[in-house]
Design a protein around this motif. Structure first.
Motif, PDB file in Angstrom:
ATOM      1  N   THR A   1       0.808  -1.235   0.093  1.00  0.00           N
ATOM      2  CA  THR A   1      -0.045  -0.015   0.106  1.00  0.00           C
ATOM      3  C   THR A   1       0.827   1.300  -0.070  1.00  0.00           C
ATOM      4  O   THR A   1       0.620   2.289  -0.737  1.00  0.00           O
ATOM      5  N   ILE A   2       1.927   1.348   0.989  1.00  0.00           N
ATOM      6  CA  ILE A   2       2.951   2.464   0.799  1.00  0.00           C
ATOM      7  C   ILE A   2       3.632   2.718  -0.429  1.00  0.00           C
ATOM      8  O   ILE A   2       3.469   3.792  -0.861  1.00  0.00           O
ATOM      9  N   ALA A   3       3.859   1.350  -1.133  1.00  0.00           N
ATOM     10  CA  ALA A   3       4.689   1.846  -2.406  1.00  0.00           C
ATOM     11  C   ALA A   3       3.665   2.317  -3.453  1.00  0.00           C
ATOM     12  O   ALA A   3       4.037   3.302  -4.068  1.00  0.00           O
ATOM     13  N   ILE A   4       2.528   1.933  -3.288  1.00  0.00           N
ATOM     14  CA  ILE A   4       1.467   2.367  -4.315  1.00  0.00           C
ATOM     15  C   ILE A   4       1.189   3.821  -4.227  1.00  0.00           C
ATOM     16  O   ILE A   4       1.200   4.576  -5.097  1.00  0.00           O
ATOM     17  N   LEU A   5       1.073   3.860  -2.966  1.00  0.00           N
ATOM     18  CA  LEU A   5       0.512   5.540  -2.723  1.00  0.00           C
ATOM     19  C   LEU A   5       1.918   6.351  -2.966  1.00  0.00           C
ATOM     20  O   LEU A   5       1.612   7.409  -3.443  1.00  0.00           O
ATOM     21  N   LYS A   6       2.938   6.084  -2.517  1.00  0.00           N
ATOM     22  CA  LYS A   6       4.407   6.915  -2.965  1.00  0.00           C
ATOM     23  C   LYS A   6       4.316   7.094  -4.316  1.00  0.00           C
ATOM     24  O   LYS A   6       4.310   8.041  -4.910  1.00  0.00           O
ATOM     25  N   ASP A   7       3.998   6.064  -5.192  1.00  0.00           N
ATOM     26  CA  ASP A   7       3.908   6.185  -6.839  1.00  0.00           C
ATOM     27  C   ASP A   7       2.892   7.043  -7.090  1.00  0.00           C
ATOM     28  O   ASP A   7       3.145   7.946  -8.028  1.00  0.00           O
ATOM     29  N   LYS A   8       1.509   6.893  -6.290  1.00  0.00           N
ATOM     30  CA  LYS A   8       0.610   8.031  -7.026  1.00  0.00           C
ATOM     31  C   LYS A   8       0.971   9.467  -6.576  1.00  0.00           C
ATOM     32  O   LYS A   8       0.537  10.352  -7.495  1.00  0.00           O
ATOM     33  N   VAL A   9       1.355   9.534  -5.474  1.00  0.00           N
ATOM     34  CA  VAL A   9       1.625  11.068  -4.859  1.00  0.00           C
ATOM     35  C   VAL A   9       2.645  11.681  -5.801  1.00  0.00           C
ATOM     36  O   VAL A   9       2.595  12.700  -6.309  1.00  0.00           O
ATOM     37  N   LYS A  10       3.764  10.838  -6.218  1.00  0.00           N
ATOM     38  CA  LYS A  10       4.795  11.545  -7.214  1.00  0.00           C
ATOM     39  C   LYS A  10       4.200  11.698  -8.374  1.00  0.00           C
ATOM     40  O   LYS A  10       4.413  12.914  -9.074  1.00  0.00           O
ATOM     41  N   LYS A  11       3.238  11.015  -8.916  1.00  0.00           N
ATOM     42  CA  LYS A  11       2.778  11.143 -10.230  1.00  0.00           C
ATOM     43  C   LYS A  11       1.722  12.276 -10.199  1.00  0.00           C
ATOM     44  O   LYS A  11       1.846  13.124 -10.991  1.00  0.00           O
ATOM     45  N   ASN A  12       0.741  12.401  -9.221  1.00  0.00           N
ATOM     46  CA  ASN A  12       0.081  13.631  -8.948  1.00  0.00           C
ATOM     47  C   ASN A  12       0.987  14.978  -8.907  1.00  0.00           C
ATOM     48  O   ASN A  12       0.454  15.815  -9.275  1.00  0.00           O
ATOM     49  N   CYS A  13       2.014  14.921  -8.202  1.00  0.00           N
ATOM     50  CA  CYS A  13       2.761  15.990  -7.977  1.00  0.00           C
ATOM     51  C   CYS A  13       3.604  16.259  -9.524  1.00  0.00           C
ATOM     52  O   CYS A  13       3.502  17.624  -9.598  1.00  0.00           O
ATOM     53  N   ALA A  14       3.815  15.350 -10.082  1.00  0.00           N
ATOM     54  CA  ALA A  14       4.594  15.749 -11.326  1.00  0.00           C
ATOM     55  C   ALA A  14       3.413  16.343 -12.370  1.00  0.00           C
ATOM     56  O   ALA A  14       3.523  17.442 -13.003  1.00  0.00           O
ATOM     57  N   LYS A  15       2.119  15.752 -12.314  1.00  0.00           N
ATOM     58  CA  LYS A  15       1.335  16.318 -12.967  1.00  0.00           C
ATOM     59  C   LYS A  15       0.946  17.867 -12.597  1.00  0.00           C
ATOM     60  O   LYS A  15       0.647  18.691 -13.219  1.00  0.00           O
ATOM     61  N   ALA A  16       0.892  18.102 -11.423  1.00  0.00           N
ATOM     62  CA  ALA A  16       0.355  19.665 -10.714  1.00  0.00           C
ATOM     63  C   ALA A  16       1.395  20.415 -11.139  1.00  0.00           C
ATOM     64  O   ALA A  16       1.286  21.654 -11.464  1.00  0.00           O
ATOM     65  N   ALA A  17       2.778  20.035 -11.645  1.00  0.00           N
ATOM     66  CA  ALA A  17       3.994  20.903 -11.776  1.00  0.00           C
ATOM     67  C   ALA A  17       3.879  21.275 -13.265  1.00  0.00           C
ATOM     68  O   ALA A  17       4.486  22.061 -13.765  1.00  0.00           O
TER      69      ALA A  17
END
Ligand code: ADP
Ligand code: MG
Length: 460
Positions: free
Chosen positions: A443-459
């Protein structure tokens, strides 16, 4: 003297001499030869890879700036290894040195030639300790104080530019200063590999084995290079065993844990886990500030501490980038004799800071991502309700906020409307449970991945 024909290079050297301490100048700049100078290009040479790597990593921007200032134009500068321009040390080593470590031809630091290939700047003294590295630092110090009796092997892992090489070499330097006769060998896994391949090609494997099995301490950097290389692993396995059985200290660094090396033989994974596996994490903002203060002192840089704190806030990805940013500011200040302010720093570092802000993960995005993943609202995570289906994701979000950002516990606490102790507790709870709960790890690995993707999208 080859340098005499090179007016630009000589002038640049004068510039650099006035900026750098005489020790640094003699050690790193005076050893460079200018082998060719045209109107638009400078060809520089050093005696070996060690100098080249170090110069490229640390002083190249400064050299470039100095050349720009004295020539008034951007010149193409190349730095190559060409030992033909250097006298290889000819004299016999003193008897003591003859028995010690592996020396590199042509690598001489003035009168006191080191008998190992360690970088003297990578010492415990210059290593700043903070929350992200205190365990790794303590383990390294223990290994340096009682080699092979505490943690053997000591396995240090962590991301790029977080101090693995520095800490590993600090162990070697510490021992070299206490026991000058100790045979300490530092090498990267890549060099070890190349040496092994050469030995096979030249039917010289027994000399290779003898060399590595007769040393007192083996420091192998970036061992992840072994991943997927079966033949090399076999050879390394025997070297490892020979040293281990003779109670010799082994230190390894890697960008991942032993068990994360999918192509590593299980017996090596277990060997690597015999001693201590310790992580170098990303430094928090306080540690980054402390590192900058230390480096600014070393550079004799007269700069306001609030500006260093500003830099520490803005450059968070790794310590190497942080150092690069400071060197750029230092070069500007010393070459122009001007002081800097926040605007000037933004201007000087625009490319670096843009990259940082793109990559920056923030607590807000973590809360949004975790809420979405567990089908909650963000306000559930920051609110008061304590039912398990909310408390659990909330703890995970707190844990991620601590591990994925460089924010302090109190700052994260504010974002969750809690005090710092609650965040600390949640962080510890989740870290502890994740140790043997594979579902949670996932779960942590999946969430980390999602967070990174969301941050990259937002940038974007
Ligand atoms: P890695 O091997 O993990 O990629 P390095 O050891 O090469 O990283 O570190 C990159 C740079 O950051 C080096 O110049 C090193 O001296 C510096 N550095 C890393 N960690 C620290 C620290 N805790 N204190 C001071 N300098 C550090
Ligand atoms: Mg390294």
């Amino acid at each position: 003297m080859e340098n005499q024909g090179s007016n630009i290079w000589n002038a640049a050297c004068e510039q650099l001499k006035s900026i750098l301490s005489s020790d640094i100048y003699e050690r790193w700049i005076a050893v460079i030869k200018c082998t060719e100078e045209s109107g638009t290009a400078l060809q520089l040479a050093v005696a070996n890879d060690f100098y080249k790597d170090w110069l490229e990593e640390n002083y190249f921007p400064m050299i470039r700036k100095a050349v720009l200032v004295v020539s008034g134009k951007e010149m193409e500068i190349t730095l190559e290894v060409d030992s033909s321009h250097f006298d290889v040390v000819k004299e016999e080593p003193p008897p003591e040195a003859a028995q010690t470590g592996i020396s590199i031809p042509g690598l001489g630091f003035g009168k006191s030639k080191p008998n190992h290939n360690l970088n003297p700047n990578y010492a415990f003294d210059s290593f700043v300790v903070g929350a992200s590295n205190q365990f790794a630092h303590a383990a390294a110090l223990a290994a340096a104080n009682s080699p092979s009796r505490t943690y053997n092997p000591l396995f240090i892992y962590g991301g790029v530019g977080l101090g693995k090489t520095h800490l590993m070499q600090a162990i070697g330097n510490h021992i070299a200063s206490k026991k000058p006769r100790a045979k300490i060998c530092y090498t990267t896994c890549e060099s070890f590999t190349n040496e092994y391949i050469d030995a096979i090609q030249n039917s010289n494997v027994s000399a290779f084995r003898k060399k590595y099995r007769k040393i007192d301490m083996l420091l192998i950097d970036d061992i992840q290079f072994l991943d997927g290389k079966a033949g090399l692993q076999e050879e390394f396995f025997h070297t490892f065993n020979a040293l281990f059985e003779n109670h010799k200290q082994i230190v390894l660094t890697s960008d991942r844990t032993p068990s994360e090396m999918a192509g590593l033989a299980p017996r090596l994974i277990s060997r690597f886990e015999w001693g201590l596996v310790t992580e170098l994490g990303k430094p928090d903002v306080e540690t980054r500030s402390a590192i900058l203060r230390k480096k600014a002192d070393l550079l004799h840089l007269n700069i306001d501490h609030t500006l260093l704190d500003y830099l520490a806030e803005r450059v968070s990805s790794n310590i190497r980038s942080l150092e690069g940013a400071l060197i750029r500011v230092a070069t500007f200040m010393s070459l122009t004799n001007q002081s800097v302010n926040v605007q000037k720093i933004d201007e000087l570092l625009h490319d670096l800071l843009d990259k940082e802000s793109q990559a920056a993960v923030n607590v807000d995005m973590i809360q949004r991502t975790v809420a979405e993943h567990f089908d909650l609202r963000t306000t559930d995570l920051t609110g008061k309700r304590r039912s398990k289906d909310i408390a659990w994701p909330r703890q995970i979000a707190m844990h991620l906020s601590r591990t994925m950002t460089s924010q302090s516990f109190p700052v994260i606490g504010q974002a969750f409307n809690r005090n710092h102790a609650t965040i600390l507790y949640a962080h510890d709870q989740i870290s502890e449970r994740a140790k043997d709960d594979r579902a949670l790890q996932q779960t942590i690995a999946i969430l980390k991945d999602k967070v990174k993707k969301n941050c990259a999208k937002a940038a974007q």
